[in-house]
Structures are given as structure tokens and as C-alpha cells.
Design a protein around this motif. Structure first.
Motif, PDB file in Angstrom:
ATOM      1  N   ASP A 170       0.845  -1.187   0.000  1.00 29.98           N
ATOM      2  CA  ASP A 170       0.000   0.000   0.000  1.00 29.98           C
ATOM      3  C   ASP A 170       0.890   1.251   0.000  1.00 29.98           C
ATOM      4  OD1 ASP A 170      -1.811   2.037   0.417  1.00 29.98           O
ATOM      5  OD2 ASP A 170      -2.774   1.092   2.153  1.00 29.98           O
ATOM      6  N   GLU A 171       0.713   2.116  -0.975  1.00 27.15           N
ATOM      7  CA  GLU A 171       1.520   3.336  -1.098  1.00 27.15           C
ATOM      8  C   GLU A 171       1.364   4.250   0.116  1.00 27.15           C
ATOM      9  OE1 GLU A 171       4.315   5.826  -2.555  1.00 27.15           O
ATOM     10  OE2 GLU A 171       3.776   3.877  -3.373  1.00 27.15           O
ATOM     11  N   GLU A 172       0.163   4.332   0.655  1.00 28.12           N
ATOM     12  CA  GLU A 172      -0.073   5.183   1.824  1.00 28.12           C
ATOM     13  C   GLU A 172       0.707   4.666   3.042  1.00 28.12           C
ATOM     14  OE1 GLU A 172      -3.724   6.973   4.549  1.00 28.12           O
ATOM     15  OE2 GLU A 172      -4.183   5.739   2.814  1.00 28.12           O
ATOM     16  N   VAL A 173       0.737   3.351   3.195  1.00 26.90           N
ATOM     17  CA  VAL A 173       1.494   2.755   4.300  1.00 26.90           C
ATOM     18  C   VAL A 173       2.982   3.051   4.122  1.00 26.90           C
ATOM     19  CG1 VAL A 173       2.207   0.567   5.362  1.00 26.90           C
ATOM     20  CG2 VAL A 173      -0.197   0.942   4.764  1.00 26.90           C
ATOM     21  N   ARG A 174       3.478   2.922   2.902  1.00 22.12           N
ATOM     22  CA  ARG A 174       4.889   3.198   2.612  1.00 22.12           C
ATOM     23  C   ARG A 174       5.225   4.661   2.926  1.00 22.12           C
ATOM     24  NH1 ARG A 174       6.276   0.059  -1.328  1.00 22.12           N
ATOM     25  NH2 ARG A 174       4.660   0.810  -2.714  1.00 22.12           N
ATOM     26  N   GLU A 175       4.364   5.573   2.499  1.00 22.16           N
ATOM     27  CA  GLU A 175       4.592   7.003   2.754  1.00 22.16           C
ATOM     28  C   GLU A 175       4.543   7.332   4.246  1.00 22.16           C
ATOM     29  OE1 GLU A 175       1.824   9.239   0.395  1.00 22.16           O
ATOM     30  OE2 GLU A 175       2.691   8.532  -1.487  1.00 22.16           O
ATOM     31  N   ASN A 176       3.584   6.760   4.971  1.00 17.45           N
ATOM     32  CA  ASN A 176       3.480   6.998   6.407  1.00 17.45           C
ATOM     33  C   ASN A 176       4.682   6.443   7.159  1.00 17.45           C
ATOM     34  OD1 ASN A 176       1.075   8.433   6.370  1.00 17.45           O
ATOM     35  ND2 ASN A 176      -0.195   6.610   6.634  1.00 17.45           N
ATOM     36  N   THR A 177       5.126   5.270   6.757  1.00 20.32           N
ATOM     37  CA  THR A 177       6.293   4.664   7.400  1.00 20.32           C
ATOM     38  C   THR A 177       7.536   5.496   7.132  1.00 20.32           C
ATOM     39  OG1 THR A 177       5.299   2.465   7.165  1.00 20.32           O
ATOM     40  CG2 THR A 177       7.666   2.555   7.611  1.00 20.32           C
ATOM     41  N   THR A 178       7.689   5.952   5.904  1.00 16.13           N
ATOM     42  CA  THR A 178       8.839   6.796   5.558  1.00 16.13           C
ATOM     43  C   THR A 178       8.818   8.084   6.369  1.00 16.13           C
ATOM     44  OG1 THR A 178       8.921   5.876   3.323  1.00 16.13           O
ATOM     45  CG2 THR A 178      10.024   7.972   3.664  1.00 16.13           C
ATOM     46  N   GLU A 179       7.653   8.682   6.518  1.00 18.12           N
ATOM     47  CA  GLU A 179       7.533   9.912   7.313  1.00 18.12           C
ATOM     48  C   GLU A 179       7.853   9.642   8.783  1.00 18.12           C
ATOM     49  OE1 GLU A 179       6.712  14.011   8.207  1.00 18.12           O
ATOM     50  OE2 GLU A 179       7.515  12.875   6.529  1.00 18.12           O
TER      51      GLU A 179
END
Length: 171
Positions: free
Chosen positions: A60-69
Motif C-alpha cells: 500500500d503506497e499510503e502505508v509506505r509514505e506513512n512509514t517513511t515519514e
């Protein structure tokens, strides 16, 4: 909620400089750094950074972005937590390879590497010449990336120079 906590912790680890400085308007707050260390803040942040390996597996792209943040905010906190605090620098130095390996991953690992070394001549002298050479090679290949330049400065600059440092490794 976790991201907000990391932002607050980073803010608590710094104080506004009372004298003008060309590099930053803030400096580290040693009392807060020490208190957070005594409460296990470093270990907690390193546990958060263990999420790094899950980024590649996230579908999930949103999960990847949240984890990166989350990782980026952890590194911002760590950079203020470590800066100019010898005990915290020593704790973080044991993990410097992780931060160097993640320099190009958009999580501000360069700030942590710089904070680990800045103002600590013992750690500057402990940096392997191969690591300094790697950073210099990145500068040559990528260009004058300010993050790489900041790391290189931290790796070779010793205030109140007395004896050997790493400058002759490159120049």
C-alpha cells in the motif's frame, strides 16, 4: 499520534540560541537530551527505525509514505537528541552504519550522521578512512549535495585540533 510525539520530542531537544549563529537559530538542550536518554528515548527511536525494512515490502503506497515519514521524524528527533551530547553520540555511533546505509532514502539520515560526529574528536578519529572515501566518492558522483558536504565536514573537522585527524585521508 506517534508522529506528533516525535515532533514534540525533537522540539524539546533544542533551544533558541541567545547569540547569533550562521549555521542555525537553535542549539541542543542538554538537560532534555539527558533526561530522554535516561528514559530510554534512544532505544525507542531505534525500535521505530527497525520499520525501515518494511518499506520495500509495503504494498500500500499510503502505508509506505506513512512509514517513511515516521522514519524521517525519528531521525529528526535523533539528530537533535544526539547533537553535541557526548553520551548520546556514543550510543548512536554503534548504529552509524545504518544511518550511512540509508543516506539516500529520504529519511534525513545525514542529519543523524553529522550529529553523531560533530564536536566529538574521539568519534571523528574512529571513522574508518573507507567511510570517508565513500562519502567523498558520493560527492564526486552526485555533485555538491549539502548533506554529503555536511557529513564530510563532520568526519574530518576537529575543533581545537591537537594531533591526528582524518583530513590527510582525502587531501
Amino acid at each position: 499520534r506517534t508522529m506528533r510525539i516525535l515532533r514534540v520530542l525533537a522540539k524539546l531537544c533544542r533551544i533558541r540560541n541567545t547569540t547569533p549563529s550562521f549555521s542555525t537559530a537553535y542549539g541542543p538542550c542538554k538537560k532534555t537530551q539527558d533526561m530522554i536518554r535516561n528514559l530510554g528515548g534512544f532505544e525507542t527511536a531505534m525500535t521505530v527505525l527497525e520499520l525501515y525494512s518494511s518499506i520495500a515490502d509495503a504494498e500500500d503506497e499510503e502505508v509506505r509514505e506513512n512509514t517513511t515519514e515516521l522514519l524521517r521524524l525519528s531521525n529528526i528527533f535523533l539528530s537533535w537528541f544526539i547533537l553535541e551530547n557526548r553520551e548520546n553520540q556514543m550510543l548512536a555511533y554503534d548504529h552509524i552504519d545504518f544511518f550511512i546505509d540509508t543516506l539516500d532514502d529520504g529519511i534525513q539520515s545525514a542529519n543523524v550522521v553529522t550529529a553523531i560526529l560533530k564536536g566529538n574528536p574521539e568519534l571523528v578519529r574512529a571513522i574508518p578512512l573507507r567511510t570517508i572515501s565513500d562519502i567523498a566518492d558520493r560527492i564526486v558522483k552526485v555533485g555538491y549535495n549539502p548533506e554529503y558536504l555536511s557529513i564530510l565536514e563532520a568526519m574530518v573537522f576537529i575543533e581545537d585540533f591537537e594531533g591526528d585527524n582524518n583530513v590527510d585521508a582525502q587531501f
